[in-house]
Write an enzyme that holds these catalytic residues in place. Sequence first.
Site, PDB file in Angstrom:
ATOM      1  N   ARG A  90     123.617 112.736 106.939  1.00 49.29           N
ATOM      2  CA  ARG A  90     124.781 112.683 106.065  1.00 49.29           C
ATOM      3  C   ARG A  90     126.040 112.791 106.905  1.00 49.29           C
ATOM      4  NH1 ARG A  90     123.465 116.785 102.432  1.00 49.29           N
ATOM      5  NH2 ARG A  90     125.010 115.859 101.089  1.00 49.29           N
TER       6      ARG A  90
ATOM      7  N   LYS B  94     130.121 119.328  96.613  1.00 54.40           N
ATOM      8  CA  LYS B  94     130.593 119.304  95.226  1.00 54.40           C
ATOM      9  C   LYS B  94     130.964 120.702  94.749  1.00 54.40           C
ATOM     10  CE  LYS B  94     128.096 115.273  93.509  1.00 54.40           C
ATOM     11  NZ  LYS B  94     126.918 114.888  92.736  1.00 54.40           N
TER      12      LYS B  94
ATOM     13  N   GLU C  90     124.118 111.703  91.063  1.00 56.53           N
ATOM     14  CA  GLU C  90     123.951 112.496  89.859  1.00 56.53           C
ATOM     15  C   GLU C  90     125.353 112.606  89.256  1.00 56.53           C
ATOM     16  OE1 GLU C  90     123.072 116.684  90.271  1.00 56.53           O
ATOM     17  OE2 GLU C  90     122.511 116.845  88.161  1.00 56.53           O
TER      18      GLU C  90
END
Length: 542
Positions: A267, A277, A36
């Site tokens: 992850r 983020k 994104e």
Amino acid sequence: MNKSHTPSTSNFIKQIIAADLASGKHVKIRTRFPPEPNGYLHLGHAKSILLNFGLAKEYGGACNLRFDDTNPEKEEQAYVDSIVESVKWLGADFGGKALYASDYFDFMYQCAEHLVTSGNAYVDSQSADEMKHNRGFFTKPGVDSLFRSRSSSENLSLLREMRDGKHADGAHVLRAKIDMRSPNINLRDPALYRIKKATHHRTGDKWCIYPMYTYAHPIEDAVEKITHSLCTLEFEDQRPFYDWLLNKLADGGLLQRPLPQQIEFARLNLTHVLLSKRLLIKLVEGGHVDGWDDPRMPTLAGARRRGYTADGLRRFAERIGVSKAHQMIDYSILEDCMREHLNEIAPRRMAVLDPIKLVIENYPEGQEELMDVPNHPQKPEWGKRQVPFSRELWIERDDYTDSPPKGYFRLAPGATVRLRYGYAVKCEGYHNGIVRCTYLAETRSGTPGADAVKVKGNIHWVSVKHAHAAQVHLYDRLFKIEHPESVEHLNPDSIKTVSAQLEPGLKDSKESHVQFERHGYFICDDGRVNRTVTLRDSWAKH
RNA sequence: UGGGGCGUCGCCAAGCUGGUCUAAGGCACCGGAUUUUGAUUCCGGCAUUCCUAGGUUCGAAUCCUAGCGCCCCAGCCA
């Protein structure tokens, strides 16, 4: 085609792919990396990028770079640009053209109308709070919305009104009609479209309703004929919906089978850094770093400026593997991968980071010699360069001590060391901040006499007269503790700038990696010198 | 206490259609050799044990049962 390469170890995803290829389900695989554009890519993304593109390459398939730009409020073109740059830097081949979820908005909307007319979706007019309340809890089933039984024609006209901007943000939302009592909360009529009168960075004001990730992502994958859609573990609960949606659309003739398969993997978690983020944005906006590409940032842009290499990251990805077990990797593994790669590609140079003067009292004043110095001791084919030597030299402050601890074999009163690629010198004393030595003229490196004198210590130097003074940035880890959670855990010494003395000829390189002998790997970029990572130092443990 | 996952050496991670597992490989670590980087390279060592407890079996890390631990899910974020 890269069969000659070291075969990487097996993992569960490769097994699935191999089976799908063997069974004929797919003749060619296609994966995708779907960021994104709401921030910079970081080390965690590198794992995903390398995985997706790596699999495509290994199996002769392809991998798309696709922006998941379904939330105009958080996304920006600047992020798109930085992401493309980082992906390219990593060496990922996405066919040169990035794709965008927003390119499929028309089709996604068409699918939404189909879902409505086929009775699989409805427009809900509850408030967000009501929806939340009626969704229930883990142990409490949800209850149907009052609007759940609207006729499909009413749903259709409402949906069109939403699309046409007739309703305010939040007034309605399109929902899948599945099961409000499902034990999987993701199946309790998930939202598909919301009204958002926001300008999109690519579609401008064309839309005022935007698809949710949950809804958009499976369609994006299917449209692009992705065979294996890899994502992280937290999306596991989403998979039933992924399959539900795709099958409804395939049944309606909007999509062709075989449909993409979602596969989840763990992850990356790294010690000593933050890879979220949200926290990264805090560091940037709070002024704790110099921006997203600060060399201390765990972003790919930062890593690059720090001197990390794409190849080093590739080794890292290979080393940590892929599985479904939560991984917590020690940051030193990454550093070690960088050393491994840099050791192979970095030419050696001499630089004194914390200089003190050394004078060779019996070396003729005004005399200069050019010493032959190999550019890489293990790679004679890289040749040699000539480095000027003279009576006054800069040496490392750490390489001299008045009171040597046991096992110290550098300079101390009475001790003899070799000035690397120069002469053996004996320390006669230390006065006024200057180390005084005498040299053994017959010990010049490369001559038979060099081997006549055996010394333990071997130190680097730079001729005072010829040295090039420079500011060198010594970077250390951004956080001082293993599992940082906030800015309080920042390492106050994550950057130190020193006035160093470099051997001549080092100033005008562009993004070039070098090893300063006995120090570590550095990157010289337009006059700026950054330390990438230190050399291993087994003596430092003493 | 609903649902979904995970649990093999300090950190990763193969293996998981049961025997070739007294468990691969990497990193770390500990020796030792080479070395004009206390670097690199090299050689050797490093789990009778696979979360625990039972069970099935001639035989289980691999199958079954029951526990325990950890992670994720209640955005009109992704």
